[in-house]
Scaffold this motif. Sequence first.
Motif, PDB file in Angstrom:
ATOM      1  N   SER A 128      -1.558  -5.157  -2.506  1.00  0.00           N
ATOM      2  CA  SER A 128      -2.548  -6.053  -3.306  1.00  0.00           C
ATOM      3  C   SER A 128      -1.965  -7.281  -3.790  1.00  0.00           C
ATOM      4  O   SER A 128      -0.944  -7.427  -3.583  1.00  0.00           O
ATOM      5  N   ALA A 129      -2.802  -7.744  -4.888  1.00  0.00           N
ATOM      6  CA  ALA A 129      -2.365  -9.083  -5.670  1.00  0.00           C
ATOM      7  C   ALA A 129      -1.240  -8.673  -6.559  1.00  0.00           C
ATOM      8  O   ALA A 129      -0.168  -9.175  -6.752  1.00  0.00           O
ATOM      9  N   LEU A 130      -1.220  -7.476  -7.227  1.00  0.00           N
ATOM     10  CA  LEU A 130      -0.297  -6.914  -8.024  1.00  0.00           C
ATOM     11  C   LEU A 130       0.946  -6.661  -7.255  1.00  0.00           C
ATOM     12  O   LEU A 130       2.117  -7.000  -7.700  1.00  0.00           O
ATOM     13  N   GLY A 131       0.978  -6.237  -6.152  1.00  0.00           N
ATOM     14  CA  GLY A 131       1.988  -5.787  -5.318  1.00  0.00           C
ATOM     15  C   GLY A 131       2.729  -6.999  -4.740  1.00  0.00           C
ATOM     16  O   GLY A 131       3.833  -6.952  -4.731  1.00  0.00           O
ATOM     17  N   GLU A 132       2.041  -8.060  -4.498  1.00  0.00           N
ATOM     18  CA  GLU A 132       2.598  -9.381  -4.056  1.00  0.00           C
ATOM     19  C   GLU A 132       3.559  -9.851  -5.261  1.00  0.00           C
ATOM     20  O   GLU A 132       4.667 -10.284  -5.139  1.00  0.00           O
ATOM     21  N   VAL A 133       2.996  -9.769  -6.454  1.00  0.00           N
ATOM     22  CA  VAL A 133       3.717 -10.229  -7.648  1.00  0.00           C
ATOM     23  C   VAL A 133       5.051  -9.634  -7.950  1.00  0.00           C
ATOM     24  O   VAL A 133       6.208 -10.232  -8.062  1.00  0.00           O
ATOM     25  N   LEU A 134       4.732  -7.965  -7.751  1.00  0.00           N
ATOM     26  CA  LEU A 134       6.088  -7.260  -8.105  1.00  0.00           C
ATOM     27  C   LEU A 134       7.168  -7.511  -7.091  1.00  0.00           C
ATOM     28  O   LEU A 134       8.168  -7.458  -7.087  1.00  0.00           O
ATOM     29  N   ALA A 135       6.558  -7.646  -5.732  1.00  0.00           N
ATOM     30  CA  ALA A 135       7.393  -7.962  -4.421  1.00  0.00           C
ATOM     31  C   ALA A 135       8.184  -9.231  -4.625  1.00  0.00           C
ATOM     32  O   ALA A 135       9.385  -9.249  -4.053  1.00  0.00           O
ATOM     33  N   SER A 136       7.549 -10.174  -5.217  1.00  0.00           N
ATOM     34  CA  SER A 136       8.492 -11.465  -5.431  1.00  0.00           C
ATOM     35  C   SER A 136       9.612 -11.053  -6.195  1.00  0.00           C
ATOM     36  O   SER A 136      10.679 -12.002  -6.005  1.00  0.00           O
ATOM     37  N   GLY A 137       9.635 -10.376  -7.195  1.00  0.00           N
ATOM     38  CA  GLY A 137      10.585  -9.985  -8.017  1.00  0.00           C
ATOM     39  C   GLY A 137      11.659  -9.277  -7.392  1.00  0.00           C
ATOM     40  O   GLY A 137      13.043  -9.937  -7.599  1.00  0.00           O
ATOM     41  N   ILE A 138      11.431  -8.316  -6.471  1.00  0.00           N
ATOM     42  CA  ILE A 138      12.347  -7.558  -5.703  1.00  0.00           C
ATOM     43  C   ILE A 138      13.203  -8.555  -4.818  1.00  0.00           C
ATOM     44  O   ILE A 138      14.271  -8.615  -4.468  1.00  0.00           O
ATOM     45  N   ARG A 139      12.180  -9.477  -4.173  1.00  0.00           N
ATOM     46  CA  ARG A 139      12.634 -10.331  -3.324  1.00  0.00           C
ATOM     47  C   ARG A 139      13.828 -11.487  -3.862  1.00  0.00           C
ATOM     48  O   ARG A 139      14.891 -11.663  -3.232  1.00  0.00           O
ATOM     49  N   GLN A 140      13.620 -11.697  -4.996  1.00  0.00           N
ATOM     50  CA  GLN A 140      14.504 -12.462  -5.737  1.00  0.00           C
ATOM     51  C   GLN A 140      15.700 -11.851  -6.093  1.00  0.00           C
ATOM     52  O   GLN A 140      16.798 -12.604  -5.830  1.00  0.00           O
ATOM     53  N   LEU A 141      15.626 -10.674  -6.377  1.00  0.00           N
ATOM     54  CA  LEU A 141      16.893  -9.952  -6.745  1.00  0.00           C
ATOM     55  C   LEU A 141      17.740  -9.532  -5.573  1.00  0.00           C
ATOM     56  O   LEU A 141      19.032  -9.409  -5.417  1.00  0.00           O
ATOM     57  N   VAL A 142      16.810  -9.310  -4.224  1.00  0.00           N
ATOM     58  CA  VAL A 142      17.613  -9.092  -3.110  1.00  0.00           C
ATOM     59  C   VAL A 142      18.323 -10.256  -2.443  1.00  0.00           C
ATOM     60  O   VAL A 142      19.503 -10.317  -1.900  1.00  0.00           O
ATOM     61  N   SER A 143      17.679 -11.406  -2.626  1.00  0.00           N
ATOM     62  CA  SER A 143      18.264 -12.798  -1.996  1.00  0.00           C
ATOM     63  C   SER A 143      19.339 -13.107  -2.902  1.00  0.00           C
ATOM     64  O   SER A 143      20.665 -13.805  -2.488  1.00  0.00           O
ATOM     65  N   GLN A 144      19.268 -12.778  -4.396  1.00  0.00           N
ATOM     66  CA  GLN A 144      20.270 -13.385  -5.215  1.00  0.00           C
ATOM     67  C   GLN A 144      20.568 -12.116  -6.320  1.00  0.00           C
ATOM     68  O   GLN A 144      20.116 -11.954  -7.482  1.00  0.00           O
ATOM     69  N   PRO A 145      21.602 -11.395  -5.796  1.00  0.00           N
ATOM     70  CA  PRO A 145      21.962 -10.025  -6.731  1.00  0.00           C
ATOM     71  C   PRO A 145      22.282 -10.515  -8.185  1.00  0.00           C
ATOM     72  O   PRO A 145      22.024  -9.472  -9.043  1.00  0.00           O
ATOM     73  N   ARG A 146      22.702 -11.313  -8.371  1.00  0.00           N
ATOM     74  CA  ARG A 146      23.176 -11.733  -9.821  1.00  0.00           C
ATOM     75  C   ARG A 146      22.153 -12.829 -10.430  1.00  0.00           C
ATOM     76  O   ARG A 146      22.484 -13.341 -11.221  1.00  0.00           O
ATOM     77  N   SER A 147      20.827 -12.581 -10.023  1.00  0.00           N
ATOM     78  CA  SER A 147      19.944 -13.404 -10.638  1.00  0.00           C
ATOM     79  C   SER A 147      19.752 -12.943 -11.918  1.00  0.00           C
ATOM     80  O   SER A 147      19.765 -11.729 -12.592  1.00  0.00           O
ATOM     81  N   SER A 148      19.664 -13.876 -12.872  1.00  0.00           N
ATOM     82  CA  SER A 148      19.220 -13.571 -14.483  1.00  0.00           C
ATOM     83  C   SER A 148      17.849 -13.287 -14.579  1.00  0.00           C
ATOM     84  O   SER A 148      16.922 -13.549 -13.650  1.00  0.00           O
ATOM     85  N   PRO A 149      17.408 -12.655 -15.630  1.00  0.00           N
ATOM     86  CA  PRO A 149      16.177 -12.312 -15.849  1.00  0.00           C
ATOM     87  C   PRO A 149      15.006 -13.645 -15.860  1.00  0.00           C
ATOM     88  O   PRO A 149      13.892 -13.453 -15.448  1.00  0.00           O
ATOM     89  N   ASP A 150      15.842 -14.800 -16.572  1.00  0.00           N
ATOM     90  CA  ASP A 150      14.870 -15.803 -16.218  1.00  0.00           C
ATOM     91  C   ASP A 150      14.586 -16.239 -14.792  1.00  0.00           C
ATOM     92  O   ASP A 150      13.615 -16.832 -14.564  1.00  0.00           O
ATOM     93  N   GLU A 151      15.465 -16.210 -13.833  1.00  0.00           N
ATOM     94  CA  GLU A 151      15.178 -16.495 -12.507  1.00  0.00           C
ATOM     95  C   GLU A 151      14.250 -15.709 -11.907  1.00  0.00           C
ATOM     96  O   GLU A 151      13.379 -15.849 -11.051  1.00  0.00           O
ATOM     97  N   ILE A 152      14.596 -14.145 -12.247  1.00  0.00           N
ATOM     98  CA  ILE A 152      13.562 -13.295 -11.591  1.00  0.00           C
ATOM     99  C   ILE A 152      11.912 -13.497 -12.426  1.00  0.00           C
ATOM    100  O   ILE A 152      11.010 -13.492 -11.383  1.00  0.00           O
ATOM    101  N   ARG A 153      11.989 -13.963 -13.302  1.00  0.00           N
ATOM    102  CA  ARG A 153      10.717 -14.273 -14.129  1.00  0.00           C
ATOM    103  C   ARG A 153      10.042 -15.505 -13.712  1.00  0.00           C
ATOM    104  O   ARG A 153       8.777 -15.559 -13.368  1.00  0.00           O
ATOM    105  N   ALA A 154      10.891 -16.487 -13.238  1.00  0.00           N
ATOM    106  CA  ALA A 154      10.252 -17.641 -12.608  1.00  0.00           C
ATOM    107  C   ALA A 154       9.734 -17.530 -11.319  1.00  0.00           C
ATOM    108  O   ALA A 154       8.741 -17.985 -10.856  1.00  0.00           O
TER     109      ALA A 154
END
Length: 216
Positions: free
Chosen positions: A68-94
């Motif tokens: 769903s649309a919500l699932g796509e938004v949540l998945a974007s946060g997971i993918r950010q953390l997968v690609s950059q494990p040391r991502s800050s909360p601001d980077e995940i939020r972006a």
Amino acid sequence: MFSIIQASGWPIWPLIACSIAALALIIERFISLQTRRVAPPKLLDEAIAVTARGLPAPDVVTQLEQNSALGEVLASGIRQLVSQPRSSPDEIRAAMEGSGRAMAHRLEKYLNALGTIASAAPLLGLLGTVVGMIEIFGAQAGAGAVGQVAGGGNPAQLAHGIAMALYNTAFGLIIAIPSLFFWKYFRSRVDAYVLQLELASDRFLRHLAQLGQRKP
């Protein structure tokens, strides 16, 4: 119905096109803005449960993204953390905010077109009214040019002009009122969905931030 269309003259055809377009847009928005397609009620809790012990497998993230649309938004946060494990909360939020803006734009799709039809239909009806009045005055002028023997204008042309004026006005309002109603309804529904996506994203962001801090 065909006789009414004939009596309405050529100005009725733009109104018929607007009515078909408005009906198609309303049906499309009803299908696209279903809760299961935008923000399933239990999806956020399921995503938190899946990521409670670590980041999920890529196929699970893809399944979440396609949910769903919500699932796509949540998945974007997971993918950010997968690609950059040391991502800050601001980077995940972006990353999640970028996906959220894309989803908001997708939810608003065709609403401007529906609003335009709601605004333009009365004007098109008014155009038909003006054309009908021109027909009436044309009939009167034609009678005056021939002479005063008959004592009035051509009754057939006079009736045709009146019918054209009234039918186009009525058709314009019949199209505009439901279109405006559904535009306001879909607009409020999209606003509610956008707020729901923002609240879910904030909660999931806090969860991902804690998950990122636990990673070595």
